[in-house]
Motif scaffolding. Structure first.
Motif, PDB file in Angstrom:
ATOM      1  N   VAL A 238       0.859  -1.186   0.000  1.00 39.88           N
ATOM      2  CA  VAL A 238       0.000   0.000   0.000  1.00 39.88           C
ATOM      3  C   VAL A 238       0.895   1.234   0.000  1.00 39.88           C
ATOM      4  N   PHE A 239       0.717   2.082  -1.007  1.00 43.59           N
ATOM      5  CA  PHE A 239       1.439   3.349  -1.088  1.00 43.59           C
ATOM      6  C   PHE A 239       0.475   4.462  -0.704  1.00 43.59           C
ATOM      7  N   LEU A 240       0.747   5.138   0.404  1.00 38.51           N
ATOM      8  CA  LEU A 240      -0.096   6.245   0.860  1.00 38.51           C
ATOM      9  C   LEU A 240       0.647   7.554   0.619  1.00 38.51           C
ATOM     10  N   GLN A 241       0.097   8.376  -0.247  1.00 41.49           N
ATOM     11  CA  GLN A 241       0.715   9.665  -0.562  1.00 41.49           C
ATOM     12  C   GLN A 241       0.113  10.755   0.318  1.00 41.49           C
ATOM     13  N   LEU A 242       0.950  11.371   1.140  1.00 45.96           N
ATOM     14  CA  LEU A 242       0.538  12.497   1.973  1.00 45.96           C
ATOM     15  C   LEU A 242       0.856  13.766   1.189  1.00 45.96           C
ATOM     16  N   ASP A 243      -0.117  14.231   0.451  1.00 44.83           N
ATOM     17  CA  ASP A 243       0.088  15.303  -0.514  1.00 44.83           C
ATOM     18  C   ASP A 243       0.622  16.561   0.163  1.00 44.83           C
ATOM     19  N   GLY A 244       1.768  17.058  -0.318  1.00 42.81           N
ATOM     20  CA  GLY A 244       2.298  18.330   0.145  1.00 42.81           C
ATOM     21  C   GLY A 244       3.130  18.287   1.406  1.00 42.81           C
ATOM     22  N   VAL A 245       3.284  17.120   2.034  1.00 42.11           N
ATOM     23  CA  VAL A 245       4.060  17.022   3.274  1.00 42.11           C
ATOM     24  C   VAL A 245       5.533  16.833   2.920  1.00 42.11           C
ATOM     25  N   GLY A 246       6.357  17.832   3.197  1.00 42.31           N
ATOM     26  CA  GLY A 246       7.766  17.765   2.874  1.00 42.31           C
ATOM     27  C   GLY A 246       8.559  16.925   3.862  1.00 42.31           C
ATOM     28  N   HIS A 247       9.792  16.605   3.488  1.00 42.55           N
ATOM     29  CA  HIS A 247      10.655  15.765   4.320  1.00 42.55           C
ATOM     30  C   HIS A 247      10.919  16.399   5.680  1.00 42.55           C
ATOM     31  N   ASP A 248      11.336  17.662   5.689  1.00 39.47           N
ATOM     32  CA  ASP A 248      11.662  18.323   6.969  1.00 39.47           C
ATOM     33  C   ASP A 248      10.415  18.497   7.826  1.00 39.47           C
ATOM     34  N   LEU A 249       9.268  18.744   7.198  1.00 40.74           N
ATOM     35  CA  LEU A 249       8.031  18.890   7.953  1.00 40.74           C
ATOM     36  C   LEU A 249       7.648  17.579   8.621  1.00 40.74           C
ATOM     37  N   LEU A 250       7.809  16.463   7.913  1.00 33.95           N
ATOM     38  CA  LEU A 250       7.490  15.169   8.507  1.00 33.95           C
ATOM     39  C   LEU A 250       8.417  14.879   9.683  1.00 33.95           C
ATOM     40  N   ARG A 251       9.700  15.200   9.544  1.00 30.31           N
ATOM     41  CA  ARG A 251      10.624  14.977  10.656  1.00 30.31           C
ATOM     42  C   ARG A 251      10.207  15.789  11.879  1.00 30.31           C
ATOM     43  N   ALA A 252       9.807  17.040  11.661  1.00 32.45           N
ATOM     44  CA  ALA A 252       9.381  17.875  12.784  1.00 32.45           C
ATOM     45  C   ALA A 252       8.103  17.336  13.417  1.00 32.45           C
ATOM     46  N   ALA A 253       7.209  16.772  12.597  1.00 33.71           N
ATOM     47  CA  ALA A 253       5.931  16.276  13.104  1.00 33.71           C
ATOM     48  C   ALA A 253       6.057  14.954  13.837  1.00 33.71           C
ATOM     49  N   THR A 254       7.217  14.310  13.763  1.00 29.36           N
ATOM     50  CA  THR A 254       7.402  13.013  14.422  1.00 29.36           C
ATOM     51  C   THR A 254       8.422  13.083  15.547  1.00 29.36           C
ATOM     52  N   ARG A 255       8.789  14.282  15.963  1.00 27.71           N
ATOM     53  CA  ARG A 255       9.766  14.445  17.030  1.00 27.71           C
ATOM     54  C   ARG A 255       9.116  14.989  18.291  1.00 27.71           C
ATOM     55  N   GLY A 256       9.813  14.870  19.393  1.00 29.87           N
ATOM     56  CA  GLY A 256       9.328  15.391  20.655  1.00 29.87           C
ATOM     57  C   GLY A 256       8.600  14.339  21.471  1.00 29.87           C
ATOM     58  N   GLU A 257       8.278  14.711  22.704  1.00 29.70           N
ATOM     59  CA  GLU A 257       7.585  13.782  23.600  1.00 29.70           C
ATOM     60  C   GLU A 257       6.152  13.537  23.152  1.00 29.70           C
ATOM     61  N   ARG A 258       5.506  14.543  22.558  1.00 27.33           N
ATOM     62  CA  ARG A 258       4.140  14.390  22.068  1.00 27.33           C
ATOM     63  C   ARG A 258       4.119  14.817  20.602  1.00 27.33           C
ATOM     64  N   PRO A 259       4.555  13.960  19.702  1.00 23.87           N
ATOM     65  CA  PRO A 259       4.621  14.328  18.293  1.00 23.87           C
ATOM     66  C   PRO A 259       3.228  14.516  17.694  1.00 23.87           C
ATOM     67  N   LEU A 260       3.151  15.333  16.658  1.00 22.03           N
ATOM     68  CA  LEU A 260       1.874  15.546  15.974  1.00 22.03           C
ATOM     69  C   LEU A 260       1.373  14.254  15.345  1.00 22.03           C
ATOM     70  N   MET A 261       2.288  13.450  14.827  1.00 21.13           N
ATOM     71  CA  MET A 261       1.920  12.211  14.144  1.00 21.13           C
ATOM     72  C   MET A 261       2.502  11.047  14.932  1.00 21.13           C
ATOM     73  N   GLU A 262       1.744  10.551  15.893  1.00 21.45           N
ATOM     74  CA  GLU A 262       2.252   9.538  16.816  1.00 21.45           C
ATOM     75  C   GLU A 262       2.514   8.205  16.118  1.00 21.45           C
ATOM     76  N   THR A 263       1.607   7.792  15.247  1.00 20.90           N
ATOM     77  CA  THR A 263       1.794   6.515  14.557  1.00 20.90           C
ATOM     78  C   THR A 263       3.035   6.548  13.683  1.00 20.90           C
ATOM     79  N   VAL A 264       3.160   7.616  12.892  1.00 24.33           N
ATOM     80  CA  VAL A 264       4.328   7.739  12.013  1.00 24.33           C
ATOM     81  C   VAL A 264       5.603   7.863  12.839  1.00 24.33           C
TER      82      VAL A 264
END
Length: 715
Positions: free
Chosen positions: A184-210
C-alpha cells in the motif's frame, strides 16, 4: 463431526483460527440484538429530551406500550436503513456527490418518519426537523455500538470494514490469501521531508503513529523533485514512469491554442495517454492494482475518485461511482455529513481568528473555499481511506492512494501554521486505521508512506509587491496595466476534484491567443507564451519586440531567475545584476542565478528546457535561502510548483524489509527515479509483477504476461 479449525496467516504474519460457522451466526445474531437494544433505548431517551418528539399519545401510554413502540420503531428504522438506503444512494449517484452529502440528513429523517408510521402500536408525533436530529443520533449510536462489538471479534471487525468499503467478505471456507505480501502506497500530498521529521519528534509528536514507525519498522529517505514540483508532474511519473514534456501545473500549447491543466479531467486523461504512449506500459498498478483519489490511474483495474477517468461515463469509471461504497452505509453518511459541516465551521472560525490577529502573510479564504476545504479534508479523506481498507481486505497486490487534506489547508494557512497541525493529527489517525485494518487482511501488507512534493511558505507575489506577474509582464512589454491588480486563482488540487464530484463543467482561465502574451502561474513558477510567434521565441527576437521585458523581469526583486532560449547560446538562465548561466555549455557570466537554489537546480532547469511545450519564458520567484520563503504567483501562502525551499524535498518512508531506495549517500532525484524504486519494491514480493528492462534509449517495459490487465487502464 466438529468444525475443523483453519489457521490463516494475516497481516504481519499473524495467524488466526477461523470460527465455526454456527458460532459466527450466533455471534452475528447477538450483535444485531445488542444494536437493536441500544437503538431502542436511544429512541426512548430522545423522547425525554426533545419536546417535539414522542412515542406515545398526548394523554400518555403505559411504559410497556411506549417501550414496545420504541423497539418496533428502532427495528423498522434499522431495516429501512439496511434495505432502502443503499438503493437510494445508488439512484442518487446521478446526483453530484456533494449534493448527496447535503441530502443525507433529509433522507435519514425521511426514513425515520416512514419507520414510525409503520409501527402498529405507535401513537407518537414528531416534526420533520426533529426527525432529522433523531435519525442522526440513532445512526451514530448504532454505528458506535456495532463498532465496539466488532473490535472484540476479528471476523466481525473484518466484515464491518469490508462493508464500509463496499466489498464482499470472503465466505467461510474460502482459500487463504496469497503468501506474497501486498503493498500500500499512501501519498501524503504536500508534506515535505523536513516537515514530517518535525511532526514526528518530541515527547508528544503531531503524528504519533508515524513517529513510532520512523526509526523502528520504517526508514525515512528524502528525494528531490523535478523543476515542476507539483502533483501532476510527480504523480504522473510515479505512477506511469514518465513526466516528460510536463513543464508546470498548467501551460499553453501553441500548436492547438489549448490550455492544459494537470488536475482537470480532460487534462489528466491526456497526460496519462501521452505517458503510456511514451513508455509503452500501463503503469505501476497494472497488475491487480487499485488507484484511489489520484490524478492518474497508474493502470489500475480498480479506480475511485481518479481524475483521469472522471470525464468518462462508463458504469465503472465515473468519479462519482467511487462514493457509493462509502455512502451506502447511512451511519457513514451521517458521520461524514456532520464532520463536513463541522469542518466548514472550523475553517470560518480559523479564518476569522487569523484576521483578528492580523496574521501575515494571509490570503482570502471566503467564497466557496470553506466548502472545498471540507470536501478535501473530510469527504475525500473518508472515502479514500474506506476504499483502501476494502482493497486490503480484498487482497489486492498494489494500492496507491492520495490524501490531499494537508496540501489544501497549507495553501491557505501556511505549511507550518497551527491549522495544519490539526490536519496532520487527523492524517496520522487515518494511517493508524489503515494499519489496523491490515491486520485483518487475507495477506500481509507493507505500507509505504511518501509525498509528491513539499510546500514553501511566503507572501504571494501580489501581496509583497503590489502587482501580479501578469501585470509585470505587460509593463515590460509596454502594454497598459490595470490600476488595480487582479487576483490569480489558486491551482489547488482539491478545487477541480470538488468540481468533478459536483458534476460541474471544467473551469476556464479566460481566453488565450492573439497578440497578447499568455501569462500562467504554477505556484512560484510563472510561464509566459507569445501565441502569435510560431515555435519558441528567442531571446534576440524578444529584445527586438520588447526591449525592456527581459531586464524588467530579471531585475525585479521578487524574481530569482528566468529561462529563455537564445539563438546564439542556447538555453540561458538570467538573474539579477546581469548574471547569466548558459546551460548548454555551463558558462557563467557574473553571478550564477541558479546557485541560491541548491545542487541539482541546473540539471532540473536544463531538462525542462528540452520539453517541446516549455513556455517562451519560464520564471521562478526569488527564494530566501535563510527561511526558504518564496513568492507564489497564485493566491497561496504555502506553495509549490517551482524551485526554492521545502517544496522540492518530499520523502519516502519505507519498511526496513525492503531494499534501500538508493545506496547510502546517493541522492534520489526525480519522480521517474521514484517510480523505478517503487517498481523494484513490487518485484521484491516475488509475485508475478511486470518486468522492467533498461534500454539504451531509456526505460522500456516488456509486454504484460497473459491475463495481465496492464493494457486496460481506463476502467
Amino acid at each position: 463431526m466438529p468444525a475443523r479449525p483453519v489457521r490463516r496467516a494475516g497481516a504481519g504474519g499473524r495467524v488466526g483460527v477461523r470460527t465455526p460457522r454456527w458460532k459466527s451466526l450466533g455471534g452475528a445474531l447477538l450483535r444485531v440484538l445488542a444494536v437493536w437494544t441500544v437503538s431502542s433505548l436511544t429512541l426512548l431517551a430522545l423522547t425525554a429530551v426533545l419536546p417535539d418528539f414522542r412515542l406515545q399519545s398526548a394523554g400518555g401510554d403505559s411504559l410497556t406500550r411506549t417501550a414496545l413502540a420504541a423497539a418496533l420503531g428502532a427495528g423498522a428504522f434499522g431495516l429501512l436503513s439496511a434495505l432502502v438506503w443503499p438503493l437510494l444512494v445508488r439512484a442518487l449517484l446521478l446526483v453530484p456527490a456533494l449534493v448527496l452529502g447535503l441530502l443525507v440528513f433529509f433522507l435519514n429523517g425521511s426514513l425515520l418518519l416512514v419507520a414510525l408510521d409503520l409501527v402498529p402500536v405507535g401513537r407518537g408525533y414528531t416534526t420533520p426537523g426533529t426527525a432529522v436530529i433523531v435519525a442522526a443520533v440513532m445512526s451514530a449510536a448504532s454505528s458506535a455500538t456495532s463498532a465496539f462489538l466488532a473490535v472484540r471479534n476479528d471476523e466481525a471487525y473484518r466484515r464491518r470494514l469490508v462493508r464500509l468499503a463496499g466489498r464482499r467478505g470472503r465466505r467461510a471456507g474460502a482459500a487463504p490469501g496469497p503468501a506474497t505480501p501486498g503493498t500500500v502506497f499512501l501519498q501524503l500530498d504536500g508534506v515535505g521531508h523536513d516537515l514530517l521529521r518535525a511532526a514526528t519528534r518530541g515527547e508528544r509528536p503531531l503524528m504519533e503513529t508515524v513517529a513510532r514507525w520512523t526509526g523502528g519498522s520504517h526508514r525515512l529517505t528524502p528525494w528531490r523533485t523535478d523543476w515542476s514540483s507539483q502533483t501532476g508532474a510527480s504523480q504522473l511519473a510515479i505512477l506511469h514512469g514518465s513526466n516528460e514534456d510536463l513543464p508546470a501545473f498548467r501551460w499553453y500549447e501553441k500548436e492547438t491554442g489549448q490550455l492544459i491543466v494537470s488536475n482537470r479531467p480532460t487534462g489528466a486523461a491526456e497526460l496519462q495517454r501521452r505517458a503510456i504512449e511514451r513508455t509503452g506500459d500501463g503503469g505501476l498498478l497494472a497488475y491487480d492494482g487499485a488507484s484511489r483519489g489520484n490524478l492518474f490511474s497508474g493502470g489500475a483495474d480498480q479506480v475511485a475518485l481518479v481524475m483521469s477517468v472522471a470525464a468518462r461515463r462508463g458504469r465503472y469509471n465515473r468519479s462519482r461511482a467511487g462514493y457509493f461504497a462509502y455512502f451506502s452505509d447511512p451511519a457513514n453518511a451521517t458521520r461524514t455529513a456532520v464532520s463536513f459541516a463541522a469542518e466548514v465551521v472550523r475553517e470560518i472560525a480559523q479564518s476569522l481568528r487569523s484576521r483578528c490577529r492580523r496574521e501575515r502573510p494571509r490570503v482570502g479564504r471566503g467564497g466557496l473555499y470553506p466548502v472545498i476545504r471540507a470536501f478535501a479534508t473530510v469527504v475525500e479523506r473518508d472515502v479514500v481511506v474506506a476504499a483502501v481498507v476494502g482493497d486490503m481486505l480484498a487482497g489486492r497486490t498494489a494500492v496507491y492512494a492520495d490524501l490531499v487534506a494537508f496540501d489544501e489547508v497549507a495553501h491557505h494557512s501556511g505549511p507550518a501554521h497551527r491549522d495544519t497541525h490539526q490536519v496532520l493529527r487527523r492524517l496520522d489517525r487515518c494511517i493508524a486505521l489503515i494499519a489496523e485494518a491490515a491486520r485483518h487482511a487475507p495477506r500481509r501488507y507493507r505500507i509505504v508512506l511518501l509525498s509528491d512534493h513539499g510546500q514553501s511558505p511566503g507572501a504571494t507575489f501580489r501581496e509583497r509587491f503590489g502587482l501580479s506577474l501578469g501585470d509585470l509582464v505587460r509593463a515590460g512589454c509596454g502594454l497598459p496595466v490595470p490600476r488595480r491588480a487582479g487576483r490569480t486563482p489558486s491551482g489547488a488540487e482539491a478545487r477541480e476534484a470538488a468540481r468533478a464530484a459536483l458534476g460541474r463543467p471544467e473551469g476556464t482561465d479566460g481566453g488565450h491567443g492573439g497578440s497578447q502574451p499568455v501569462v500562467l502561474a504554477s505556484g512560484n513558477l510563472g510561464l509566459v507564451s507569445f501565441p502569435d510567434v510560431p515555435g519558441r521565441i528567442t531571446r534576440e527576437e524578444l529584445d527586438r519586440r520588447y526591449p525592456a521585458l527581459l531586464g524588467t523581469l530579471a531585475q525585479h526583486p521578487g524574481i530569482g531567475f528566468l529561462l529563455v532560449r537564445s539563438a546564439e547560446h542556447g538555453a540561458v538562465a538570467l538573474g539579477t545584476d546581469g548574471g547569466e548561466l548558459h546551460l548548454d555549455t555551463g558558462r557563467v557570466i557574473g553571478s550564477d542565478p541558479l546557485a541560491p537554489f541548491g545542487a541539482g537546480a541546473a540539471d532540473a532547469v536544463r531538462r525542462t528546457d528540452r520539453f517541446p511545450h516549455v513556455a517562451d519564458l519560464m520564471i521562478n520567484s526569488a527564494c530566501d535561502p535563510a527561511t526558504g520563503e518564496v513568492h507564489a504567483f497564485e493566491e497561496q501562502i504555502g506553495s509549490h510548483g517551482g524551485l526554492g525551499g521545502a517544496q522540492s524535498h518530499p520523502f519516502l518512508l519505507w519498511p526496513v524489509e525492503l531494499t534501500p531506495p538508493v545506496p547510502d549517500g546517493a541522492p534520489l532525484v526525480g519522480a521517474e527515479h521514484v517510480h523505478q524504486v517503487l517498481r523494484r519494491w513490487l518485484r521484491e514480493a516475488d509475485g508475478p509483477q511486470l518486468p522492467l528492462d533498461r534500454a539504451a534509449d531509456g526505460l522500456r517495459r516488456d509486454a504484460a504476461p497473459p491475463g495481465d490487465p496492464a493494457g486496460d487502464h481506463t476502467r
